[in-house]
Design an enzyme around this catalytic site. Structure first.
Site, short mmCIF file in Angstrom:
data_model
loop_
_atom_site.label_atom_id
_atom_site.label_comp_id
_atom_site.label_asym_id
_atom_site.label_seq_id
_atom_site.Cartn_x
_atom_site.Cartn_y
_atom_site.Cartn_z
N LYS A 192 -1.43 40.17 -11.96
CA LYS A 192 -1.62 41.45 -12.65
C LYS A 192 -0.50 42.44 -12.34
CE LYS A 192 -5.19 43.64 -11.20
NZ LYS A 192 -5.40 45.06 -10.83
N ARG A 312 -0.14 37.85 4.77
CA ARG A 312 -1.29 38.71 4.51
C ARG A 312 -2.55 37.99 4.97
NH1 ARG A 312 -1.58 41.65 -1.35
NH2 ARG A 312 -3.82 41.54 -0.93
N ARG A 324 -13.39 37.10 -2.55
CA ARG A 324 -12.75 38.17 -3.32
C ARG A 324 -12.79 37.86 -4.82
NH1 ARG A 324 -7.20 38.08 -0.87
NH2 ARG A 324 -6.57 39.37 -2.61
#
Ligand code: IMP
Ligand code: MG
Length: 370
Positions: A192, A312, A324
């Protein structure tokens, strides 16, 4: 930018460029008609300006007449009869050069052809300053074309919008009205952020990421930022009214924009309503929800890969990743329904190269503008 009545127009073709086109038309007409004593037939109203310029450049003898295309009630069998109103010369046996400002569908041209033929002209040619090949629906040959232009509505240099704009010495085109406001969705790992960056450039949109807007307002200690922080410090959700207030400030800051990409908002149907209301107050609305669709397995694989290189932590654990993704679908399901009901939901296949995915999204955006 200029405004005529309710519409805004932006500069499109300069006076110099118009002059060069007219020079080139005039040169060709001179070469062909210099010794033929033609009748120049300017088609009113639009052609008054270009006709004057072409005729000024003509080096031989000529006659000039301006006409308007009209029609009157004929006999009961003939129905409405097309006519050139204001025709003061007999055109019989004459060489005629029709001067048009613009040929669009070609309907005007078709009528002129029928009339001139019935007047028994020796021959005629068409000169037009502008020609819209995409709008043209006829087969008449257009002999002298100043410039081919896209199928946009233009004003200036004789051309009007509802009576205004004829006096402008350059051409303006209608500014794309309706802003293209997109709500961009995609599960984590769908790309995105990458697409938002590309689309923002490509369509000159303003990217509004709620996360960034929050950080900006808190960092700059705006009133809304301080209020938002007071809720966050207490571990409470920031009320919609405050978030919307911040978004509105962003929208207002960019009031001339082509549109916005909303990212991270709305999250609930109440927020979607509020966003819509905010935009409607600015005479626009959400045009589409674009959702990148990528299968869970692909997302997990991508994110695990990303976790390895980025370090991360939330991308390192498959369990966390799957959760998630699940949260994303739980959250967005209602919004998918919400926008689908309004005919504004567009799912886009998010698997492929960045360019391929941009292309798919672009198809959606381009279809919205039609
Ligand atoms: P036609 O569709 O070729 O018959 O063109 C009809 C008339 O529409 C032209 O003579 C112009 O007066 C008008 N027209 C077509 N396109 C435009 C434009 O972009 N701006 C202003 N008038 C236009
Ligand atoms: Mg015209």
């Amino acid at each position: 930018m200029i405004q005529l009545h309710d519409l805004r127009f932006e500069p499109f073709i300069s006076e110099e460029k118009i002059t060069r086109s007219i020079d080139s038309i005039a040169e060709k007409i001179n070469a062909e008609y210099k010794d033929k004593n033609p009748v120049f037939l300017g088609v009113l109203n639009g052609a008054f300006m270009v006709a004057s310029e072409i005729i000024k450049r003509f080096e031989g003898d000529c006659e000039v007449t301006f006409v308007k295309l009209g029609s009157y009630e004929g006999t009961s069998t003939s129905g409405r009869v097309e006519a050139l109103i204001g025709l003061s010369h007999s055109l019989e046996g004459r060489q005629v050069v029709v001067i048009e400002d613009i040929v669009d569908t070609g309907n005007t041209l078709a009528a002129i052809d029928r009339i001139l033929t019935s007047h028994g002209v020796a021959g005629y040619k068409i000169a037009t300053l502008f020609f819209k090949p995409k709008a043209y629906q006829k087969n008449y040959n257009i002999d002298y074309i100043g410039m081919e232009i896209p199928n946009d509505f233009i004003v200036g240099y004789g051309l009007d919008y509802d009576g205004l704009g004829r006096n402008l010495t350059q051409i303006y085109k209608l500014k794309q009205q309706g802003m293209t406001n997109l709500v961009l969705f995609g599960p984590p790992g769908a790309g995105k952020g990458t697409q938002a960056t590309v689309l923002k450039e490509k369509y000159q949109l303003i990217h509004i990421s709620t996360g960034d807007v929050f950080r900006y307002n808190i960092k700059n200690e705006t009133e809304l930022g301080r209020t938002a922080k007071s809720y966050m410090d207490k571990g409470q959700l920031v009320p919609d009214g405050i978030t919307i207030g911040m978004l509105e400030a962003e929208v207002d800051k960019n009031s001339g924009a082509n549109g916005f990409i909303f990212d991270g908002f709305p999250r609930t149907t109440a927020q979607a309503d509020a966003l819509s209301q905010l935009l409607q107050e600015k005479n626009t609305d959400v045009a589409a929800m674009i959702a990148l669709e990528v299968e869970d397995e692909v997302l997990v694989e991508r994110l695990l890969g990303r976790g390895k290189t980025s370090g991360r932590v939330d991308d390192a654990d498959e369990e966390i990743i799957r959760n998630r993704i699940k949260v994303y679908y739980n959250e967005t399901a209602v919004l998918k329904d919400y926008y689908q009901e309004k005919g504004k939901y567009y799912g886009v296949n998010g698997v492929g190269s960045v360019e391929e995915i941009t292309e798919r999204i672009s198809e959606v955006i381009d279809s919205l503008k039609k």
